[in-house]
Enzyme design. Structure first.
Site, PDB file in Angstrom:
ATOM      1  N   GLY A 179       4.917   2.814  -4.730  1.00  0.00           N
ATOM      2  CA  GLY A 179       4.707   3.959  -5.611  1.00  0.00           C
ATOM      3  C   GLY A 179       4.891   5.283  -4.908  1.00  0.00           C
TER       4      GLY A 179
ATOM      5  N   GLY B  24       0.825  -1.228   0.000  1.00  0.00           N
ATOM      6  CA  GLY B  24       0.000   0.000   0.000  1.00  0.00           C
ATOM      7  C   GLY B  24       0.852   1.269   0.000  1.00  0.00           C
TER       8      GLY B  24
HETATM    9  C1  4AZ Z   1       4.242  -4.167  -1.449  1.00  0.00           C
HETATM   10  O1  4AZ Z   1       3.729  -5.257  -1.402  1.00  0.00           O
HETATM   11  C2  4AZ Z   1       5.491  -3.913  -0.673  1.00  0.00           C
HETATM   12  N1  4AZ Z   1       9.065  -3.706   2.771  1.00  0.00           N
HETATM   13  C3  4AZ Z   1       6.077  -2.664  -0.706  1.00  0.00           C
HETATM   14  C4  4AZ Z   1       7.239  -2.451  -0.001  1.00  0.00           C
HETATM   15  C5  4AZ Z   1       7.810  -3.441   0.721  1.00  0.00           C
HETATM   16  C6  4AZ Z   1       7.232  -4.682   0.776  1.00  0.00           C
HETATM   17  C7  4AZ Z   1       6.064  -4.909   0.061  1.00  0.00           C
HETATM   18  C8  4AZ Z   1       9.065  -3.155   1.482  1.00  0.00           C
HETATM   19  O2  4AZ Z   1       3.727  -3.250  -2.094  1.00  0.00           O
END
Ligand code: 4AZ
Length: 427
Positions: A378, A375
């Protein structure tokens, strides 16, 4: 015989009073009206006086030519400056001019809005902000500002300024405000970030470039405002749905209610992004209609291609993402302070090894805890320079779960894609 209830009796009494009031002598009536009018006039006068006795913010546009120097984007030899340095030197110069002048109590700040290279020098355009009691004459102030600048910029050692090129003009407060707000990477609240697990709630207007990208009105990803109509985000946000008509963007520190909402007009995903590969995780998004910058909605600055940042530098991430792996996105914006992690450290086999490719970098802590999560993707990773201007240097991209030991967040390196952003948006 009719029976009069209480209301009818009062009504009759009222009529009798009415009869009495008609007995008022004309001079008494005139006196009464005069008295009422006097009380009203005095009240309005007092109100106007107290409401108007506050200070008024005023904006002045100044321009001058800095001579005998050349702009150079690489080296920093004699008389050779980078535009960024020159902006800082000029702003400090104007600060110093007014800090030690008869206008010092009224001077608030200045902002260099444009530096134009010219033959044998550079023209600087600067907005100066003052606060005066409302009855101050603008023309007199304009002359005073001109005279103070004219006297003091001649004798400055920092720069060689051609005093005869100096011009000062009053601006309307709406133009002044808009011009100052149009500048990037500035915010109007002090930086206070507490280190609590999973970050802290963000203050209103603290991260005015943060946006929420929503498909069918459900928050999916973060994004960062880079102009009044363009956002930067991650390519993987559009893995399942890249139809602009199904996307909206909202601004403000809560998703519900949003401070402002816009329709997405165009989604440009990097041509070389091919899921599940993680390289080229960048996209730009155009929305409409354009936003007007305010304290709450403002663009961040983009770094130059050549900018580099030291490992362990303090940076900040913000987002509406989950507070732990498998958690839900949040309605309220959160912030966390992180450290940049060098490639050498992040490419160690027990961290991410060869998964860290060109155009990516790591940030956070090897011990875990503070991290981006689902979440937040981006969304922005920003850094502040010495003049409190904020730059977007990373885009939340991926990581092994969230906040795990030896698994910091991985971010798209904005400097690596700086030219790609310019080629799509013109920024
Ligand atoms: C995701 O799933 C996500 N810990 C974004 C950042 C990180 C892990 C998962 C970094 O969008």
């Amino acid at each position: 015989m009719p029976v009069f209830g209480r209301y009818q009796q009062d009504f009759l009494k009222g009529r009798r009073f009415g009869t009495r009031s008609r007995d008022l002598k004309p001079w008494m009536l005139a006196l009464l009206i005069l008295f009422i009018l006097t009380v009203m006039a005095v009240t309005i006068g007092l109100l106007v006086h107290f409401l108007d006795s506050g200070e008024k913010t005023e904006y002045y546009h100044g321009s001058f030519k800095i001579s005998h120097l050349q702009i150079n984007s690489h080296s920093r030899q004699n008389n050779t400056y980078q535009l960024k340095d020159l902006r800082e030197i000029s702003e400090n110069l104007v600060d110093n001019v007014f800090a030690d002048s008869t206008l010092q109590e009224h001077y608030i700040k200045n902002q260099v809005i444009r530096l134009t290279p010219e033959e044998d020098g550079v023209k600087a355009d600067v907005i100066m902000v003052f606060q005066f009691p409302s009855d101050e004459q603008r023309m007199i102030i304009q002359k005073k500002i001109h005279s103070i600048l004219n006297q003091k910029i001649r004798n400055t050692r920092a720069l060689s300024i051609n005093a005869s090129s100096l011009q000062v003009n009053a601006m309307s407060s709406s133009t002044g405000k808009l011009t100052i707000h149009a500048c990037c990477g500035k915010r109007n609240v002090p930086l206070i970030v507490n280190r609590i697990m999973s970050g802290d709630l963000a203050a209103k207007a603290a991260w005015p470039w943060q946006a929420s990208l929503q498909s069918n009105n459900i928050h999916q990803c973060g994004a960062t405002l880079i102009s009044n109509t363009w956002l930067v985000t991650a390519a993987h946000c559009f893995k399942y749905n890249a139809n602009p008509r199904q996307w909206t963007v909202s601004f403000g520190t809560t998703i519900n209610p949003p401070l402002m909402k816009r329709n997405v007009k165009r989604i440009i995903v990097h041509e070389r992004y091919h899921s599940p590969a993680k390289e080229y995780d960048i996209a730009v998004v155009q929305f409409s209609p354009r936003v007007t910058f305010t304290d709450d909605i403002r663009r961040v600055c983009l770094p130059e291609v050549s900018a580099s940042f030291q490992p362990n530098s303090t940076v900040y991430i913000t987002g509406f993402g989950a507070l732990y792996s498998g958690g839900d996105s949040q309605n309220e914006l959160r912030e966390a302070r992180l450290q940049l992690i060098s490639d050498d450290v992040c490419k160690q086999p027990h961290v991410y090894g060869s998964d860290i490719k060109f155009g990516m970098f790591c940030a956070g802590y090897l011990e875990g805890i503070y991290d981006a999560c689902r979440g937040d993707s981006g969304g922005p990773l920003v850094i502040k320079d010495l003049k409190d201007t904020w730059y977007l240097i990373g885009i939340v991209s991926w990581g092994d779960n969230c906040g795990q030991k030896n698994k910091p967040g991985v971010y798209t390196k904005v400097t690596y894609f700086r030219k790609w952003i310019a080629s799509k948006t013109g920024l």
